[in-house]
Structure formats: C-alpha cells, structure tokens
Design a protein around this motif. Structure first.
Motif, PDB file in Angstrom:
ATOM      1  N   SER A  18       6.159  10.170  34.419  1.00  6.16           N
ATOM      2  CA  SER A  18       5.570   9.783  35.234  1.00  6.16           C
ATOM      3  C   SER A  18       6.110  10.355  36.618  1.00  6.16           C
ATOM      4  N   LEU A  19       7.463   9.421  36.776  1.00  3.42           N
ATOM      5  CA  LEU A  19       8.306   9.701  37.519  1.00  3.42           C
ATOM      6  C   LEU A  19       8.263  11.401  38.014  1.00  3.42           C
TER       7      LEU A  19
ATOM      8  N   LEU B 147       5.677  12.985  37.383  1.00  4.33           N
ATOM      9  CA  LEU B 147       4.084  13.218  38.069  1.00  4.33           C
ATOM     10  C   LEU B 147       4.031  12.877  39.869  1.00  4.33           C
ATOM     11  N   ALA B 148       5.057  11.830  40.203  1.00  2.39           N
ATOM     12  CA  ALA B 148       5.266  11.321  41.241  1.00  2.39           C
ATOM     13  C   ALA B 148       6.082  12.158  42.537  1.00  2.39           C
TER      14      ALA B 148
ATOM     15  N   MET C  49       2.691   3.448  40.886  1.00  2.00           N
ATOM     16  CA  MET C  49       2.227   4.308  40.463  1.00  2.00           C
ATOM     17  C   MET C  49       1.050   4.848  40.643  1.00  2.00           C
TER      18      MET C  49
ATOM     19  N   PHE D  12       0.404  16.992  35.142  1.00  2.00           N
ATOM     20  CA  PHE D  12      -1.190  15.901  35.358  1.00  2.00           C
ATOM     21  C   PHE D  12      -1.377  16.391  33.560  1.00  2.00           C
TER      22      PHE D  12
ATOM     23  N   VAL E  45       3.410  15.492  42.998  1.00  2.00           N
ATOM     24  CA  VAL E  45       2.321  15.217  43.858  1.00  2.00           C
ATOM     25  C   VAL E  45       3.186  14.116  45.361  1.00  2.00           C
TER      26      VAL E  45
ATOM     27  N   PRO F  71       2.534  21.037  38.974  1.00  2.00           N
ATOM     28  CA  PRO F  71       1.522  19.678  38.726  1.00  2.00           C
ATOM     29  C   PRO F  71       0.765  19.268  38.507  1.00  2.00           C
ATOM     30  N   ASP F  72      -0.492  20.627  38.501  1.00  2.00           N
ATOM     31  CA  ASP F  72      -1.016  20.088  37.675  1.00  2.00           C
ATOM     32  C   ASP F  72      -0.949  20.269  35.807  1.00  2.00           C
TER      33      ASP F  72
ATOM     34  N   LEU G 285      -0.301   6.782  43.521  1.00  2.00           N
ATOM     35  CA  LEU G 285      -0.460   8.000  43.623  1.00  2.00           C
ATOM     36  C   LEU G 285      -1.014   8.110  42.895  1.00  2.00           C
TER      37      LEU G 285
END
Lengths: 78, 442
Positions: free
Chosen positions: B426-427, B429-430, A59, B216, B433, B212-213, A62
């Motif tokens: 967080s996943l 986000l991953a 992470m 984030f 990305v 995504p923004d 990333l």
C-alpha cells in the motif's frame, strides 16, 4: 445408520459412534468474554493504533483520488 | 416434557434446549466423514464467496493484461488466506461470538465503532460492485437488468429469511459447487500448460516493469483474495452454527479445502482473461470478455461465464450482507442468527435487506464506470486489510481470552510478515500515486 433422539440411549452404545450436528447438540461452554472487560493496552499500542487509523484515512483518500484520476475526472490520465 | 431455556451467546436470545439428535455410525472413518460433513460449510462458503464479482473482474483483467505472469501471486495467497482465516476459526470456536462483538468487548466502543464503520463502508461499496457485475452480465445475456436485478435481490433475501441456518447453508454450498464450472471453462479454452506452470511457480516481473497500474492491480488481487469482510463473516458464521471445540480440526480442514478451491478457481479466471487477450481482444470488463471468448469457442461458454459471474456476485452478496448484519446485530445487542425467524430478529434481517436493496438500487443508475468502480473497491479493501488483520492479531495474542488457542510464535511470525508485506504494497501504491514517475517503466 439410524437416528437417535435419546442421549441416555446414546451413551449406552459402546460399539458405535454417535455424530451430532452442532446445531442439534447441547450448547457447550465457551470462554466467558463478558467478565473479561476491555483488553489492557499500553501507551505504545494505543499510539500505534491511532497512527494506523490516521494512515488508513490517508490511504482511503488516496485510493478515491486515484480512482477519480483513472476515471479521467482530472483530465490528465492517458 | 419441559425443556430447559438458555441464552445463546451467538444470537443473544433465549432458546429452548431440545434433546440432542445424532446419527449412529459403526466405524471411525464413517464418524470422521460424517462429522466433517456436518461441520463443513463456513470455511468453504467464506473462501468461494471471496471469488465474488469483483474477483472475477480483477483476476480476468490481470490475465488479460499480464497473461500468466501474475499466477504466482495468486498461488502465494493460498497460505496467506488460509492462515488468516484459521485464526478466525480459533477465535470463533473459542468464544462462540462474532468478530465485531470481540473487537467491541476487548478494545472498547471507540475502536469497535471504527472497525464497524470500516466494515460497513467497504461492504456497501463491494455490494455495489456485486450488483454492477450482475447488471453487466444480465445485459450480455439479453435480460433487462431492471427486471433481473430486483429478482435476484429478492431471491437473495428469500434464501436468508427461512429461519434455518442449515437451509441457507445448503443453498449456498450448492452455489459454491457451481463455481467448479470455471475448471471446465479454463479447460475448454486450451490453456498454455507450460506457461501456466512457469507463471505459477516462478515469480517474475511482467513485461513493462513496476508501473502504478501493475501495483494497483496487485493490491486489488490481494484485496480481493483476502478481504476484511471475510474475518467478520466466518467468525459470525461459526458462532451461528455453534461449532464446538471438538470441531476445530474439521473447521480448519473446511477452511483449507475452501482456500484451495478459491485459489484454483482464481487461476482459472486469470487463464480465461489471458485467452481473450491471446485472441486479440482488449479487456474492458468480464462480461465483454465472456462475449469475446464465446466468439472463438461457442455460445455455451459465453453464457457459462456470464452465469458464473452472476453466481459469484450472488455468493458474494449473501456473504457480505450477512457479515454486515451479524456485525451490526452483535454490536447493537440485537438477536442475530439465521436460526431465528424474522419476527424474532427483525433488526438483523432489516440490515441484510437494506444492504442488498440499497446496492441493487444504486447499480441501476446508468453510465457508471463499473469496471473502474469494481477495481477501486478491491484496492480499498486491500489497503484496509492490514488494519483489520492487526486487530485480529492482537485478539489472537490475547492469552486471557484464548488460553491454549492463542497464537503460537510461528503464527505471529507468519502474520506479521503478511501485515508488513501488505503495508509495503500500500505504501508503494501511495508513492506511485503521489509521484507517478518514481518507478519508471522498464
């Protein structure tokens, strides 16, 4: 309000309340962590923590990649 | 009179036991109030310092981009931040030791080292963002950052090296109170009350959908509201202040009040961001936002926002640098207490000094994309948070260590829910990305 310095005098005050700042108080006994030693961890807990560590490293990479991407370092972010 | 000498578990040095000094009051109400006033501090400081420069940037950007649509997330973070810090209060009071020391003792060197490296990495990056914000604000105030940044850094060192915890705490609590100026700022820009109530109470997806923004920014909001350094800071602060078992309820109240203040102030920052957007300004950074708001209010509010930015950064810097210094001191076995003079705890103060000086020096490098760095660091803190909370969760379930102060089943339900939500965020986000088109805009 009065300031007291003698603990014996304080004990004699039955109709009053004495408030002592933690830093002025005699340190109290806490849980003795020194003698406990390391926590017993099962194999599954160890594996979970290791997986967590690997996940965290991924992470972090990333996020760094995404920040660099947003900064336009890879030249394709609108 | 010959006084007894004991070794303090918090600071690791021999100190003299002096006769107790108390204040005598005549009613229970006065006793409760005075006890609270004496215990009050660590909870308020950790929460208000959490609204640091990165937080000002993140919340105001959220307000500028999504108006009042994300206020509900901030409100939702009130119980989250309280529950997490309350665990730290129990751990700190029960053991009288800092968080880093506990991880080392209960998980061993290997895990302790990882936790310490994580903490120092995020702390250092966060400190850079604090000084980046100071640099931005000073520029807009017309002060040369090459003079202002070193001066502020020197001030930050001076407030910590007095050898008195109480002196440091009083100065920092005063700075925390200055944060209330955000209420005046939010009030002056005529907030849309109906929108604010709706945005706070009704969870809605902002226009544009799950991009995504947005993801984030949401993780950045979470990362700035509940940061890993807070766990280390508050526990060490409680240990340094030597809070007692009897202080538990007052320390909880301190933490709860701090959480309420920080969340409300965060909302005010979002409202300020929203106001600049409504008046047609494009958000670049909070310093520019202050200038924009000044153009439709008056110069006083421009300066007030800029000074509040600096205040937020100063609070964040002292708390984060101390969390680093305490953690290092605990792990290395160095004397580590604000009660000690510099000559008795040189390692502790050197870590504090180096943390402040290195971050201050770095931001003087010209043309760095400061707003992006600030947001990136908040996101990094957000993705590292679940890991930090898991160690906390394991420690709080350690009945051998905490006995009656260990977590109850409901605590665990709440905490695991928080951890799972953070992991999911967080996943997502991953995923976004790695595959940006996975969640197309609405």
């Amino acid at each position: 309000m009065a300031t007291m310095t003698n603990p014996i005098e304080m004990q004699e005050l039955t109709n009053h309340f004495v408030v002592i700042h933690p830093l002025d108080d005699v340190p109290e006994e806490k849980v003795d962590t020194e003698t406990l030693g390391p926590m017993t961890m099962t194999a599954s807990v160890r594996i979970s923590l290791l997986s967590l560590r690997a996940y965290l490293v991924l992470m972090m990479i990333l996020v760094f990649y995404h920040v660099l991407d947003l900064a336009g370092l890879f030249g394709h972010h609108s | 009179m010959n006084n007894k000498f004991i070794t303090e578990p918090a600071s690791g040095v021999e100190t003299e036991v002096v006769p107790v000094r108390g204040r005598v009051v005549k009613s229970k109400a006065a006793r409760n109030l005075l006890t609270f006033m004496m215990v009050f501090g660590p909870g308020l400081i950790v929460m208000v310092a959490d609204n640091d420069a990165g937080a000002v940037s993140t919340y105001s950007q959220a307000g500028a981009q999504y108006g009042t649509h994300l206020l509900w997330i901030v409100l939702l973070l009130l119980p989250v931040t309280y529950f997490i810090q309350e665990m730290v209060v129990r751990l700190g009071i029960a053991t009288g030791k800092g968080h880093a020391a506990m991880i080392y003792q209960r998980f061993g060197r290997w895990w302790g080292l990882f936790s310490l490296i994580d903490l120092q990495l995020v702390n250092f990056l966060t400190l850079v963002t604090e000084f980046a914000a100071i640099d931005l604000a000073l520029n807009k105030l017309g002060v040369d950052p090459r003079i202002g940044v070193p001066l502020l850094a020197a001030g930050l060192v001076l407030i910590a090296v007095t050898g008195s915890y109480r002196r440091w705490e009083r100065i920092v609590v005063f700075l925390c109170m200055l944060d209330l100026v955000w209420f005046a700022i939010a009030f002056r820009i005529h907030p849309p009350l109906e929108q604010i109530v709706r945005g706070s109470l009704i969870p809605v997806m902002p226009p544009g959908g799950l991009t995504p923004d947005l993801m984030f920014l949401v993780i950045a909001i979470v990362g700035t509201t509940v940061a890993p350094w807070q766990l280390f800071f508050q526990q060490s602060c409680i240990a340094d202040k030597r809070l007692r078992f009897a202080d538990m309820k007052w320390a909880r109240l301190d933490t709860f009040l701090g959480a309420c203040i920080t969340i409300t102030v965060a909302g005010c920052m979002m409202i300020a961001g929203n106001a600049s957007h409504v008046h047609g300004f494009t958000f670049t950074d909070p310093a520019q936002m202050a200038v924009d708001i000044g153009s439709f209010t008056n110069g006083f509010f421009k300066n007030a926002i800029l000074l509040m930015m600096i205040n937020a950064a100063v609070l964040g810097t002292t708390a984060i640098s101390l969390s680093s210094a305490w953690a290092y001191g605990e792990v290395r076995g160095w004397p580590h207490s604000l009660q000690l003079p510099v000559r008795k705890a040189p390692g502790f103060y050197v870590v504090y000094l180096v943390s402040v000086a290195a971050a201050a020096g770095l931001v003087l490098i010209p043309r760095a994309p400061l707003q992006l760095i600030i947001l990136g660091v908040q996101v990094l803190a957000g993705v590292m948070l679940p890991s930090a909370i898991i160690f906390l969760q394991l420690l709080l379930n350690d009945k051998e260590l905490l006995g009656e102060y260990a977590n109850k089943p409901w605590n665990n339900w709440v905490n695991w829910t928080i951890i799972i939500v953070l992991f999911i965020l967080s996943l997502i986000l991953a995923a976004q990305v790695a595959a940006p088109n996975l969640f197309p805009a609405a």
